[in-house]
Design a protein around this motif. Structure first.
Motif: not given
Length: 442
Positions: A257, A259-261, A266, A269, A382, A384, A404, A406, A408
């Protein structure tokens, strides 16, 4: 706070890490020292000069632990070391058994002095790197220890043993006022002041005018949009495109994954897929460093791509924003309206959540001034979905910001990702969760 074992060559000397640090003018050194000592509940302090300012550290060690010992600040010795004080920003990480001493120095001034576990130290390192990027500071990383990771220059604990007199920690002096002379002076001043006030008694100055509601609202609008919030319809697809250029599999490790602000880099992982930490360390390109190997042996962290700059949501474009109900109809009633195939979209997990908007500034009873005819409201959203639905993100209205994102990699029960031969499996593929705010006019 952590006190080290006795130092080599001086059994009564010990280093102390984890002090609270502040800077204050040299002319007010005694008063400021007393004030910060009271604020921190400190019994001991250390000071060193940086230009016209005094840099002071404060702590309250246990008296039983330091009985008969001379204490020295490890951060003070680091800040005044020849390899540190000439640089713009320096991060020093020294491993001591299961803990890591993390000291951040900017132009010779100690910004932070912490004692952390290895995972927390790596999180703190990434935060400091982001801060230096934001402030345009060149950061040099020094340190030693297996848990520290890659550093620009090796810097061991032995470097702090050279100047034995630097960073001596002393007790905060007791403040004993001379009571009798002070009482005489105070009494004379009070008596003389009363007589003077009787002779010259000017009227009190008028109370400061309370700002009107319009002034408060205008100031809050300027403050809100001065933050330069990126547009979601430009930044979200750009992040997915940037991550699409990253290596998915490296030396037996697979992308897990990212994670980016909204700015900075970024954080990616990877999870083990047959490789080892050493394999990844040898094969990883410089763009992914520094690396962070998790203690579970199954995951590792790396630096991701730089967040691109895009256009921002601006108050000047408020006339083009859709109303709140129009935004709801566009995104949620039904959500398929953003798709060229509305009858298929619902089965692929594209989901939009909108929280009800609230006024940017609530109306307070008794505040002078009238309410503006059109006020800005703000709400959270939000979304997805999967990477192939990134075109839907590009169709979002221009009043939505991205905070933000995310991303994955979801694998099916066979360990495979989504492909064209298996498009209906919504549990596999590159999945994203984007979050941000939307602004509308009431």
């Amino acid at each position: 706070m952590h006190i080290t074992d006795p130092l080599p060559r001086d059994r009564n000397a010990r280093l102390v890490f984890g002090l609270d640090w502040r800077a204050y003018p040299a002319r007010q050194m005694r008063a400021e020292r007393r004030r910060y000592a009271d604020d921190f509940g400190a019994t001991h302090y250390v000071e060193y000069r940086s230009g016209k300012d005094i840099i002071g550290g404060f702590c309250a060690p246990d008296t039983g632990e330091i009985r008969g010992a001379r204490l020295y600040s490890g951060a003070a010795r680091i800040a005044q070391h020849e390899r540190v004080k000439g640089k713009a920003a320096v991060l020093v990480m020294l491993q001591d058994d299961q803990r890591v001493h993390v000291v951040f120095v900017v132009r010779g001034v100690v910004r932070s002095d912490e004692v952390l576990t290895a995972p927390k130290a790596h999180e703190r390192r990434l935060a400091i790197e982001q801060e230096c990027l934001r402030l345009n500071l060149t950061l040099t990383t020094l340190g030693s220890g297996q848990a520290v990771g890659d550093v620009d220059e090796n810097f061991g604990a032995a470097a702090l043993l050279g100047d034995r007199k630097t960073g001596r920690i002393a007790k905060v002096p007791v403040n004993l006022p001379t009571v009798v002379p002070l009482l005489v002076i105070v009494a004379a001043a009070v008596f003389g002041g009363i007589k003077l006030m009787d002779s010259f008694n000017p009227p009190p100055p008028p109370a400061p005018k309370e700002p009107s509601f319009e002034e408060k609202y205008d100031a809050l609008v300027r403050q809100t949009f001065a933050a330069k919030m990126p547009r979601a319809n430009e930044l979200a697809p750009a992040i997915l495109a940037a991550l699409g250029n990253s290596e998915t599999v490296i030396a037996g490790w697979v992308f897990d994954k990212a994670v980016c602000a909204s700015k900075g880099n970024c954080m990616i992982t990877y999870r083990r897929y047959g490789g080892s930490f050493d394999d990844f360390g040898r094969a990883a390109p410089q763009a992914l460093r520094p690396l962070h190997f998790d203690a579970d042996g199954l995951h590792l962290g790396a630096r991701g791509p730089l967040i691109p700059e895009v256009n921002v949501v601006a108050n000047n474009d408020a006339k083009t924003w859709p109303s709140e109900q129009a935004l709801i109809d566009m995104l949620q009633t039904p959500p398929q309206r953003l798709s060229t195939k509305p009858f298929e979209l619902a089965s692929y997990g594209y989901k939009v959540n909108l929280e009800p908007s609230k006024p940017l500034l609530a109306i307070t009873p008794g505040t002078p001034g009238a309410r503006p005819p059109r006020m800005i409201r703000v709400g959270a959203w939000e979304i997805s979905g999967y990477r192939w639905q990134a075109v839907l993100l590009s169709k979002l209205p221009p009043d939505m910001t991205l905070d933000s994102m995310t991303v994955e990699l979801k694998l099916d029960e066979r360990g495979a990702s989504r492909n064209q031969s298996n498009p209906a499996n919504e549990q596999a593929g590159i999945h994203f969760i984007a979050k941000g705010k939307y602004y509308v006019l009431d």
